[in-house]
Write an enzyme that holds these catalytic residues in place. Structure first.
Site, PDB file in Angstrom:
ATOM      1  N   LYS A  85       0.869  -0.934   0.036  1.00 20.12           N
ATOM      2  CA  LYS A  85      -0.026   0.044   0.048  1.00 20.12           C
ATOM      3  C   LYS A  85       0.892   1.217   0.153  1.00 20.12           C
ATOM      4  O   LYS A  85       2.030   1.115   0.602  1.00 20.12           O
ATOM      5  CB  LYS A  85      -1.013   0.006   1.158  1.00 20.12           C
ATOM      6  CG  LYS A  85      -2.134   0.840   1.070  1.00 20.12           C
ATOM      7  CD  LYS A  85      -3.123   0.137   0.437  1.00 20.12           C
ATOM      8  CE  LYS A  85      -4.534   0.724   0.150  1.00 20.12           C
ATOM      9  NZ  LYS A  85      -5.737  -0.306  -0.212  1.00 20.12           N
ATOM     10  N   TYR A 143     -24.015   4.902  -1.295  1.00 21.31           N
ATOM     11  CA  TYR A 143     -24.484   4.604  -2.658  1.00 21.31           C
ATOM     12  C   TYR A 143     -23.319   5.247  -3.811  1.00 21.31           C
ATOM     13  O   TYR A 143     -23.764   6.005  -4.515  1.00 21.31           O
ATOM     14  CB  TYR A 143     -25.953   5.270  -3.192  1.00 21.31           C
ATOM     15  CG  TYR A 143     -26.580   4.432  -4.009  1.00 21.31           C
ATOM     16  CD1 TYR A 143     -26.809   2.906  -3.818  1.00 21.31           C
ATOM     17  CD2 TYR A 143     -27.122   4.942  -5.151  1.00 21.31           C
ATOM     18  CE1 TYR A 143     -27.460   2.164  -4.592  1.00 21.31           C
ATOM     19  CE2 TYR A 143     -27.910   4.013  -6.074  1.00 21.31           C
ATOM     20  CZ  TYR A 143     -27.946   2.687  -5.763  1.00 21.31           C
ATOM     21  OH  TYR A 143     -28.770   1.875  -6.534  1.00 21.31           O
TER      22      TYR A 143
END
Ligand code: NAD
Length: 423
Positions: free
Chosen positions: A110, A226
């Site tokens: 990462k 969403y």
């Protein structure tokens, strides 16, 4: 991130798995420490002519199963640069375990730059210079057979293309697409990358439903956040027969117990900037959203959403963690006690890394698969990951989160033991 100190949290999860597997401290210490954490200075000439120095990282946690793999984020966590270093270390270890759970032959990495491009109004030209200088700084330790980065928080295909370009030119080639994934299609990106996390999450939910005898036809789904992961999870669950009854975004949450068309909700959000106000729906609070009676709950927004007190009120059969770390550690035993089947983040959102892996394979072959071919290969990895995790959860009588870690740790250890230690 699921606690104030993500690195401590990552170690706690490893310790839990080691104690189930009866792994002694010497091997536990080997598994815990990242192989390398590179901290780099990124001096860049800004548009006003002044030099500004940014700080970047690349953590390479473990490569026993294959080259390091993991995203690069441009982010400014509250704890500052020192906190970011711990965060990057923890996230690189989670990538090791995530790749192992779905049996992708890659390790964990990462990286990131401490930067908030939006808040600081960094121009596109400045961002490109920052990205290229960072790529130069980490170019010695990345490579198609060494470490293959990908997009993460606030980075996109644009930055991946620039990093590929720098790396390729530094290594005497015009184009070396296998050095990075999440690239635009025109330079070696993979089909199905955009839907990967949501589709992978839907596959996990399908297998979980089968496990507990839940029919997906008519099953009620609630999604928090969403965005990319949630909208595609919703779309594919709908195709499997399920019904979306509540969703949320940063502006609020809505419900319609009769069900809502997931694509129409997305169109509405794209037009108005939020799901709130979608025709036929009622606004509710975040707590109401998470505790609404449903069959499937998909937290797909932020970490630390399901606290112990929310867990006590949750009323669903399956939770699929599309987000990273949405459940607090003290909520896990409560959910397990309620016999809710939890699909942990390292499994539920592994569709992204599966397709990143498949992008890399295609780059290395120089031959590209169709959307359906990529999706099918990803499905195979996820389905096996789910099945293997479930088997260990039953064998050790532990929740799926611990079982996934047990699976991952034992696979990494197997590879380490097969190779041995040298020099
Ligand atoms: P995204 O930016 O596309 O969507 C995030 C959504 O969450 C947005 O709709 C936003 O409005 C909403 N949100 C923000 N704050 C909220 C709040 N307080 N309450 C409710 N909603 C809120 O991001 P994404 O790519 O879908 O990622 C979502 C989660 O999934 C993150 O935890 C991410 O790390 C994880 N994840 C994503 C991928 C991927 O490939 N997209 C892969 C692995 C993990």
């Amino acid at each position: 991130m699921i606690s104030a100190d993500p690195w401590k949290n990552a170690l706690k999860q490893l310790d839990d798995a080691c104690s189930i597997l009866k792994i002694d401290k010497s091997l536990r210490d080997y598994l815990a420490e990242p192989n390398k954490v590179l901290r780099v200075k990124i001096p860049v000439k800004m548009d006003n002519g002044k030099i500004r120095t940014f700080i970047g990282f690349r953590s390479q946690h473990n490569n026993d199963r294959g080259p390091y793999k993991g995203g690069i984020r441009y982010f400014d966590p509250e704890g500052g640069v020192e906190y970011m270093e711990k965060e990057v270390k923890a996230l690189s270890s989670w990538m090791t375990w995530k790749c192992a759970v779905v049996d992708v032959p890659l390790g964990g990495g990462k990286g990131g730059i401490y930067l908030n491009a939006k808040k600081e109004k960094i121009s596109a030209a400045e961002l490109e210079r920052i990205t290229r200088r960072y790529a130069y700084a980490i170019s010695e330790i990345i490579g198609p057979k060494k470490d293959i980065p990908a997009p993460d928080v606030y980075t996109t295909g644009t930055e991946m293309a620039q990093i590929m370009d720098v790396y390729s030119k530094l290594h005497g080639s015009e184009s070396d697409p296998g050095v990075i994934t999440g690239k635009p299609l025109s330079i070696g990106g993979s089909l199905a990358r955009n839907v990967a996390t949501g589709l992978g999450c839907a596959y996990c939910i399908r297998d979980a439903a089968k496990t507990i005898g839940l029919k997906l036809r008519g099953a009620k789904v609630v999604l928090q956040g969403y965005g990319n992961a949630a909208t595609f999870a919703a779309e594919y669950l709908e195709k499997m027969g399920a019904k979306v009854i509540a969703v949320s975004d940063s502006k609020g949450a809505i419900i319609n117990p009769k069900g809502m068309d997931s694509k129409k909700v997305l169109e509405f959000k794209n037009k108005t900037g939020s799901v709130v106000g979608f025709p036929g729906s009622k606004k509710i609070s975040t707590e109401e959203l998470l505790t609404t009676k449903c069959d499937i709950l998909v937290p797909a927004a932020l970490e630390n959403q399901i606290t112990a007190s929310i867990a006590k009120k949750i009323n669903c059969k399956i939770i699929a963690e599309a987000a990273n770390g949405p459940t607090m550690p003290d909520a896990d035993p409560i959910l397990y006690g309620k016999k809710i089947l939890m699909i942990p983040d390292i499994l539920a959102n592994s569709g992204g890394v599966c397709i990143s892996y498949l992008e890399w394979v295609q780059n290395n072959m120089g031959y590209y698969w169709t959307f359906d071919e990529v999706a099918k290969k990803m499905e195979d990895h996820i389905t096996r990951g789910f099945r293997d995790t479930l088997a260990l959860s039953k064998k050790h009588k532990v929740d799926m989160r611990r079982a996934a870690m047990v699976l991952a740790v034992s696979r990494v250890l197997e590879a380490f033991k097969a190779k041995g230690l040298w020099p």
